[in-house]
Design an enzyme around this catalytic site. Structure first.
Site, PDB file in Angstrom:
ATOM      1  N   ASP A 316       0.859  -1.170   0.000  1.00 45.15           N
ATOM      2  CA  ASP A 316       0.000   0.000   0.000  1.00 45.15           C
ATOM      3  C   ASP A 316       0.906   1.234   0.000  1.00 45.15           C
ATOM      4  O   ASP A 316       2.143   1.151   0.040  1.00 45.15           O
ATOM      5  CB  ASP A 316      -0.987  -0.024   1.177  1.00 45.15           C
ATOM      6  CG  ASP A 316      -2.201   0.874   0.923  1.00 45.15           C
ATOM      7  OD1 ASP A 316      -2.174   1.669  -0.029  1.00 45.15           O
ATOM      8  OD2 ASP A 316      -3.179   0.788   1.691  1.00 45.15           O
ATOM      9  N   GLU A 519     -10.367   7.496   4.342  1.00 48.92           N
ATOM     10  CA  GLU A 519      -9.284   7.082   5.255  1.00 48.92           C
ATOM     11  C   GLU A 519      -9.397   7.835   6.582  1.00 48.92           C
ATOM     12  O   GLU A 519     -10.501   8.090   7.065  1.00 48.92           O
ATOM     13  CB  GLU A 519      -7.932   7.215   4.558  1.00 48.92           C
ATOM     14  CG  GLU A 519      -7.925   6.384   3.266  1.00 48.92           C
ATOM     15  CD  GLU A 519      -6.567   6.289   2.578  1.00 48.92           C
ATOM     16  OE1 GLU A 519      -5.539   6.600   3.178  1.00 48.92           O
ATOM     17  OE2 GLU A 519      -6.550   5.882   1.401  1.00 48.92           O
TER      18      GLU A 519
HETATM   19  C1  BGC Z   1      -5.118   3.154   0.158  1.00 50.35           C
HETATM   20  C2  BGC Z   1      -5.333   2.100  -0.914  1.00 50.35           C
HETATM   21  C3  BGC Z   1      -5.196   2.701  -2.283  1.00 50.35           C
HETATM   22  C4  BGC Z   1      -3.873   3.442  -2.386  1.00 50.35           C
HETATM   23  C5  BGC Z   1      -3.679   4.110  -3.718  1.00 50.35           C
HETATM   24  C6  BGC Z   1      -3.875   3.950  -0.085  1.00 50.35           C
HETATM   25  O1  BGC Z   1      -3.811   5.015   0.795  1.00 50.35           O
HETATM   26  O2  BGC Z   1      -5.043   2.514   1.416  1.00 50.35           O
HETATM   27  O3  BGC Z   1      -6.603   1.519  -0.757  1.00 50.35           O
HETATM   28  O4  BGC Z   1      -5.288   1.706  -3.245  1.00 50.35           O
HETATM   29  O5  BGC Z   1      -3.807   4.435  -1.394  1.00 50.35           O
HETATM   30  O6  BGC Z   1      -4.484   5.205  -3.849  1.00 50.35           O
HETATM   31  C1  BGC Z   2      -3.311   9.877  -2.336  1.00 49.84           C
HETATM   32  C2  BGC Z   2      -4.143   8.661  -2.089  1.00 49.84           C
HETATM   33  C3  BGC Z   2      -3.564   7.902  -0.990  1.00 49.84           C
HETATM   34  C4  BGC Z   2      -3.328   8.780   0.222  1.00 49.84           C
HETATM   35  C5  BGC Z   2      -2.608   8.014   1.273  1.00 49.84           C
HETATM   36  C6  BGC Z   2      -3.221  10.668  -1.077  1.00 49.84           C
HETATM   37  O1  BGC Z   2      -2.489  11.809  -1.268  1.00 49.84           O
HETATM   38  O2  BGC Z   2      -3.898  10.633  -3.342  1.00 49.84           O
HETATM   39  O3  BGC Z   2      -4.210   7.844  -3.211  1.00 49.84           O
HETATM   40  O4  BGC Z   2      -4.449   6.877  -0.679  1.00 49.84           O
HETATM   41  O5  BGC Z   2      -2.614   9.916  -0.104  1.00 49.84           O
HETATM   42  O6  BGC Z   2      -2.430   8.737   2.452  1.00 49.84           O
END
Ligand code: BGC
Ligand code: BGC
Length: 748
Positions: A316, A519
């Site tokens: 991830d 998130e």
């Molecule tokens: C998320 C994933 C996602 C990745 C790419 C991460 O923060 O936990 O689910 O696929 O970002 O965007």
């Molecule tokens: C990205 C996401 C990712 C996240 C993780 C963002 O800046 O665009 O894809 O999941 O950071 O913290």
């Protein structure tokens, strides 16, 4: 990486003629060795691997975010592709993959711009790859191709859980893969196979269900749909335990005993792996004191040796470096890379600032012997196999001129169907629903009544949801109602005004719920309806007029004083076509058929809650399963009956259920089948879902549905508290239950 703006931007519209594409992918005419499209994939992989340098191999294991190739600084700003940064990424670092994280789009964010951008990145990569190895491009298309303006947004996964319709989940996967592929990417970071546990967690809406079988079967169907054309890879994420973080806070530790892991957490991911998912993403969090990215047990012993997974494990976001910076398993990035790769991570997903040291660190690890050459070859073989399987060596580009036609507003009917099937009617006291389309004035109010951003939720255009000032098309709930009853629908934004106007109206529809988020920012320590929204419901109800409460949210919210609503519809995050679906259900053009895929707590804080809670010695309500609405709840405008159940068989149990529509409207009946175990040496949950189906029944119609399940679905981890034994089915008497009927099944 800090690169200055002397960089030149390269235009997005790289003109590519399709006939020239295949040739530019593999170089000139000599189609031998790995370039021979007729050779077997293993032969091509081994031929190519032999020609590669260590630097090229480590490059294949490297997946920077596209923002590291955009704008003046190549950090976060987005914008046009920047040639200096492309050069750094592909010439210096030899990256083999690229991702667009949430909201990482091309400047105009149309499907065509996407296709042009991905083609341009691909062309740069191929032109500067000594062996002409194409990149594989990943994106989070988690409810349709959600980053793209004008692409159809499906309901988020928890709504799909409420449909109990695996055929629908498969069709959505197919639709999403068409849109994704048309815009360039060939890899979708979906589905989420985490089990819903805790409504406080910010990603609850991304899960299908609290039930392992329901979640696993819907995800498996989605994988099959996504991968049907062979041109897009699905990702099972986030392996494992991500959904049970400490107190519901994103990416905090989870503690899962071995029995709970084996019997409750692993099955949903396994179902999607068994469905053929080509890739899997590890959980960013830690489980029992070990980061999932450092767990050889999870990523190799279980995934590879027990389950036989052959695909690619991707980290991830930044989670290789996290082993150094967050978890302190090593004091160097190189040390972190060695731990992750040796545990089983094949490719690292890398935000700006974390790419270079990963590449140099992993190269150093191989030179110092911390990571074996054979482990690198294994990881690279898997990545190359993925690329050959996706046909990327032969067809690295897409035809950008087709992208808008394919992806803009595609499959809206499917999105309406998905949102309609997900509508979950929880209360209809006095049967005020469905409303008549002949009503006089209907007040439509509440913060989510007329908001595309709120009904689309997080992971839409932006990571956190549709950014302010951005318009993405869709049908709001108010618009959906207006489409049915015209100007009789009165949208009233102000609460006081809405209450006043309801006094002279025939009914009020109040759409409450949450705002978008993703998130950690979407974590909610007290997941309940906001006080002002509860008050709005109360004040509307005090008028004595029929009040229909519609909840647009990614999780069951404790309702407080609004729990006495007489009409309550859970709409989840229904997506861009959600307004049509909600209106059709409210006005009886569709009969609600969704059923809760999760439990609905009475109060915030009663977490985690799930229907498989084991019985205990205090039988008081707070010690028992005591939801406001239980798993599986969902009303209809007609009535259904189960008139009989039979169960028989050995390794496959065959179940038949006699069902009837005993009311006066056609409808879809969801039929869950549970197993109960009257006596068991390992405490058995009161019910376990073992099979389900959805059947359309005309008013008055009855039929018999046939279902089956492998007896292994009843397996549990044997042994004592340490839970170290393997899983097997305990012999003895089981009850197979549907509705209020049951059949005995004796397992020998
Ligand atoms: C998320 C994933 C996602 C990745 C790419 C991460 O923060 O936990 O689910 O696929 O970002 O965007
Ligand atoms: C990205 C996401 C990712 C996240 C993780 C963002 O800046 O665009 O894809 O999941 O950071 O913290």
């Amino acid at each position: 990486m800090r690169l200055r703006s002397r960089a030149t931007h390269i235009g997005l519209a790289v003109t590519l003629t399709l006939s020239g594409l295949a040739l530019s992918a593999t170089g000139a005419s000599a189609q031998s060795g790995y370039q021979d499209p007729h050779a077997s994939i293993p032969a091509r992989v081994s031929d190519l691997l032999k020609r590669m340098t260590l630097e090229e191999k480590v490059g294949q294991m490297t997946q920077p975010a596209v923002v590291t190739m955009q704008g003046d600084e190549c950090q976060w700003s987005g914008g046009a592709l920047n040639e200096t940064c492309l050069k750094h990424t592909f010439v210096d670092l030899k990256a083999g993959s690229v991702l667009s994280g949430g909201g990482e789009t091309p400047p105009q964010n149309t499907p065509k711009d996407w296709a042009d951008m991905v083609n341009a990145v691909q062309k740069y990569a191929l032109d500067h790859s000594r062996l002409h190895i194409p990149i594989v491009y990943g994106v989070d298309a988690v409810h349709g191709h959600n980053n793209v303006l004008g692409a159809t947004k499906f309901p988020h996964q928890v709504g799909i859980g409420a449909t109990w319709d695996s055929q629908l989940s498969e069709a959505m996967g197919e639709s999403t893969s068409r849109a994704v592929k048309a815009t360039g990417p060939q890899w979708d970071f979906a589905p989420v196979e985490d089990i819903s546990r805790d409504t406080r967690w910010g990603r609850y809406y991304e899960t299908y269900s609290e039930d392992p079988y329901l979640a696993g079967s819907l995800g498996a169907a989605n994988v099959q749909g996504l991968q049907k054309t062979g041109q897009v890879a699905a990702t099972v994420k986030h392996f494992i335990g991500y959904s049970a973080p400490f107190a519901g806070h994103d990416r905090t530790e989870s503690h899962l005993d071995p029995r709970y892991i084996q019997d409750t957490f692993l099955p949903s991911y396994k179902a999607a792996v068994d469905a053929g998912a080509l890739t899997l993403m590890a959980n960013s969090g830690s489980v029992n004191g070990i980061p999932a990215h450092a767990s050889h047990y999870l990523l190799t012993d279980v995934l590879r040796r027990q389950w036989g997974f052959k695909g690619v494990v991707v980290s991830d976001w930044n989670d290789v470096q996290s082993l150094q910076t967050a978890y302190h398993l090593s004091d160097t990035y190189a040390g972190a890379a060695a731990i992750a790769v040796n545990a089983g991570v094949d490719m690292a997903m890398l935000p700006p600032g974390s790419v270079d040291d990963y590449v140099s660190g992993l190269i150093a690890d191989v030179k110092s012997g911390k990571v074996s050459k054979s482990r690198i070859d294994e990881a690279v073989s898997r990545i190359l196999t993925l690329k050959f399987k996706l046909g990327l060596f032969e067809h690295p580009y897409v035809d950008a001129s087709q992208a808008n036609g394919i992806a803009l507003g595609a499959d809206k009917d499917l999105a309406v169907r998905a949102a309609t099937e997900s509508q979950t009617l929880l209360k209809n006291d006095g049967n005020a629903l469905p409303l008549s389309t002949g009503l006089g004035k209907v007040v439509v109010t509440g913060p989510n009544a007329d908001s595309i951003p709120n009904q689309d939720g997080g992971w839409t255009i932006g990571w956190q949801g549709i950014p302010d000032g951005v318009n993405d098309p869709g049908v709001t709930i108010y618009q959906g109602i207006k489409n049915l009853i015209g100007d009789h629908a009165k949208l009233v934004a102000d609460s006081g005004d809405a209450v006043g106007q309801t006094k002279s109206a025939d009914a009020a529809i109040v759409v409450v719920g949450e705002k978008p988020g993703a998130e950690g920012t979407s974590d909610n320590e007290t997941p309940e309806l906001a006080a002002d929204q509860q008050k709005l419901v109360d004040d509307l109800q005090a008028t004595g007029k029929p009040v229909i409460v519609v909840v647009v949210a990614g999780r069951p919210l404790a309702l407080g004083s609004a729990a006495d609503a007489k009409q309550l519809l859970m709409s989840w995050l229904p997506g861009s076509e959600g307004g049509t679906a909600v209106a059709n259900v409210l006005f009886g053009k569709a009969n609600p058929s969704g059923r809760l895929p999760v439990s609905w707590p009475k109060v915030a804080g009663d977490e985690p809650m799930f229907y498989q809670q084991l019985p205990g010695t205090n039988s008081g309500p707070s010690s028992s399963y005591d939801p406001l609405f239980a798993f599986g709840t969902g009303l209809s405008y007609t009535s259904y009956a189960v008139n009989g159940v039979t169960a028989s068989g050995g390794s496959t149990v065959k179940v038949s259920v006699k069902v009837a529509n005993t009311g006066s409207r056609d409808g879809d009946m969801v039929v869950p089948v549970f197993a109960q175990q009257p006596v068991s040496r390992i405490i058995a949950p009161p019910n376990r879902l073992v099979a389900y189906t959805r059947v359309s029944l005309r008013a008055g119609q009855s039929t018999t549905v046939s279902l089956s399940f492998p007896i292994s679905r009843l397996a549990v981890t044997q042994g004592d508290i340490n839970g170290s034994s393997t899983r097997s089915v305990i012999p003895g008497l089981y009850k197979i239950v549907a509705g209020d009927k049951s059949a005995d099944l004796t397992v020998h």
